[in-house]
Write a protein that holds these residues in place. Sequence first.
Motif, mmCIF file in Angstrom:
data_model
loop_
_atom_site.group_PDB
_atom_site.id
_atom_site.type_symbol
_atom_site.label_atom_id
_atom_site.label_comp_id
_atom_site.label_asym_id
_atom_site.label_seq_id
_atom_site.Cartn_x
_atom_site.Cartn_y
_atom_site.Cartn_z
ATOM 1 N N THR A 307 38.254 45.336 45.900
ATOM 2 C CA THR A 307 37.516 45.351 44.644
ATOM 3 C C THR A 307 37.994 46.518 43.783
ATOM 4 O O THR A 307 38.636 47.447 44.266
ATOM 5 N N THR A 308 37.651 46.471 42.494
ATOM 6 C CA THR A 308 38.000 47.546 41.579
ATOM 7 C C THR A 308 36.985 48.679 41.726
ATOM 8 O O THR A 308 35.997 48.566 42.470
ATOM 9 N N ASP A 309 37.210 49.777 40.990
ATOM 10 C CA ASP A 309 36.276 50.894 41.071
ATOM 11 C C ASP A 309 34.912 50.550 40.488
ATOM 12 O O ASP A 309 33.936 51.265 40.715
ATOM 13 N N LYS A 314 39.344 42.349 42.708
ATOM 14 C CA LYS A 314 40.645 42.713 42.140
ATOM 15 C C LYS A 314 41.554 41.481 42.172
ATOM 16 O O LYS A 314 41.829 40.916 43.234
ATOM 17 N N VAL A 315 42.004 41.055 40.983
ATOM 18 C CA VAL A 315 42.872 39.881 40.880
ATOM 19 C C VAL A 315 44.075 40.208 40.007
ATOM 20 O O VAL A 315 44.047 41.148 39.208
ATOM 21 N N ASN A 316 45.132 39.402 40.173
ATOM 22 C CA ASN A 316 46.270 39.512 39.268
ATOM 23 C C ASN A 316 46.121 38.494 38.142
ATOM 24 O O ASN A 316 45.088 37.831 38.005
ATOM 25 N N GLU A 317 47.161 38.339 37.334
ATOM 26 C CA GLU A 317 47.059 37.451 36.177
ATOM 27 C C GLU A 317 46.987 35.975 36.568
ATOM 28 O O GLU A 317 46.670 35.124 35.741
ATOM 29 N N ALA A 328 39.776 34.424 42.916
ATOM 30 C CA ALA A 328 38.471 34.736 42.327
ATOM 31 C C ALA A 328 38.466 34.301 40.869
ATOM 32 O O ALA A 328 39.496 34.357 40.184
ATOM 33 N N VAL A 329 37.293 33.859 40.400
ATOM 34 C CA VAL A 329 37.183 33.304 39.049
ATOM 35 C C VAL A 329 35.920 33.813 38.371
ATOM 36 O O VAL A 329 34.961 34.242 39.021
ATOM 37 N N GLY A 330 35.912 33.736 37.054
ATOM 38 C CA GLY A 330 34.720 34.041 36.280
ATOM 39 C C GLY A 330 34.356 35.507 36.258
ATOM 40 O O GLY A 330 35.185 36.397 36.445
ATOM 41 N N ASP A 331 33.060 35.757 36.046
ATOM 42 C CA ASP A 331 32.573 37.119 35.862
ATOM 43 C C ASP A 331 32.951 38.045 37.005
ATOM 44 O O ASP A 331 33.311 39.204 36.789
ATOM 45 N N VAL A 332 32.839 37.560 38.254
ATOM 46 C CA VAL A 332 33.060 38.432 39.409
ATOM 47 C C VAL A 332 34.504 38.892 39.501
ATOM 48 O O VAL A 332 34.803 39.907 40.134
ATOM 49 N N ALA A 333 35.409 38.182 38.826
ATOM 50 C CA ALA A 333 36.818 38.560 38.805
ATOM 51 C C ALA A 333 37.146 39.483 37.631
ATOM 52 O O ALA A 333 38.308 39.797 37.390
ATOM 53 N N GLY A 334 36.107 39.890 36.899
ATOM 54 C CA GLY A 334 36.333 40.763 35.761
ATOM 55 C C GLY A 334 36.778 40.040 34.514
ATOM 56 O O GLY A 334 37.177 40.680 33.529
#
Length: 482
Positions: A307-309, A314-317, A328-334
């Motif tokens: 996960t991010t800070d 944490k996902v790539n493009e 990961a998709v949507g809000d939880v993926a940032g």
Amino acid sequence: MADDLHSGQSVETISAGFRSIEEYDLVIIGSGEASKYVAWTLAKQGQRVVVVERKYIGGSCPNIACLPSKNVIHSAKVASYFRRGEEFGIGTTGFTIDMESVRNRKREMVAELVDIHVENFRKSGAELIVGYGKFTGPRTVEVTLPDGTTRTLRGTNVIIGTGTTAAVQPIPGLAEAQPLTHIEALELGEIPQHLLVMGGGYVGLELAQAMRRFGSRVTVIDRNERLVHREDPDIAEGLSKLFQEEGIELVLSAHVERVSGTSGKAVTVIVRQGASQRTLEGTHLLIATGRTPNTQGLGLESAGVDTTDRGYIKVNERLETTAAGVWAVGDVAGSPQFTHVAFDDFRVIRDNLAGGNHVTTGRLVPFCMFTDPEVARIGLSETEAGARAIPYRLFKIPMAAVLRTRTLSETRGFIKALVDINSDRILGLTVFGIDGGEIMASVQVAMIAGLPYTALRDAILTHPTLLEGLVVLFSSSPSVPT
């Protein structure tokens, strides 16, 4: 309930010690916008797909967020028309607002939407399990069912789409005051006598105006110097004037120090504005100060998902996580926290699972706040263009210059567009006015097509319509901000 929702789709089951692992092509945690469309699409293609949903079938949008809020907001707009009845030559003395009926209209819509989602799962062949899922290993999810039993699922691919939750800041007394979030606010069966709203962003302002129109006294508290502080100053000024004219109190540059009491009975909020301290008292408290990702308890460490800070996946493009085969998709993926962005995440995932290379970079994302009138924007704002030192020509007209608004008695606001200084390319459009989201969408299509602003200026658009305002806008004399 979970057994009733199973599609009967056959899956391969293997034994592992004392447990059975059910094998799928795709396991999805969460049934929100991106998740459900991936599930329906791939299941229809013959893949073995299972979706694990803890509570809200179809995600937050049809249950507790976008659609329910707009349902209630529309009821509030109807109430405002009743109060303006004399303006339209209609006598409306003595009307009352029944919040239970407002709530029931919303509930009926939600129930219909949930039924549609359940039927879509059935028809697609995707299996829907109501339960709580967490990772117990790479691409392996254990689901606790409502009766306490468990199932273990393993997917060739796994998608995380668990969304976000309203953030409750660590302010002394705030959690103990049991404040409303948007979820509880949309379930109110009575009109709050005095609603205190913490947060001057989209959710806070939409609900503040709606509750005021139902008859509440409303106070908005925000730590920033102006409302929607990331938007241009003229938007903030327009909204502030609107809210003040509707009788909504604004307490800005205010830092909440502590809260006492209980929302729904009596609540007190102590704020600091510079060197001064102020006490605000109300009957209800609504918090709308941001979102926090739903990643706690998912067992991400067991799956190798980082996960991010800020706690987001944490996902790539390509929306791949740090674990092979896990997305990961949507809000939880940032991703930007809009349903329409989550739907585009579905398209990214769909294409990449099929072997493509669809990325999230460079997306043209529209924004719309459903106050009345709406605030809608696509592309650059003046603030953003200035920060990036992008020169532009500014076209700007009052909504009153769009003749359709005069027939509707909805002349508040303005439309403005940024056009590249060296070409005729549209860089951005902002609308503060009636049906701003619809007007914005037309310009978005032109931007996607790469059309110059002159294509809209010279178009023959129906009179009298709101879109005709684009001809007026782009026929006006532009200025060149320095």
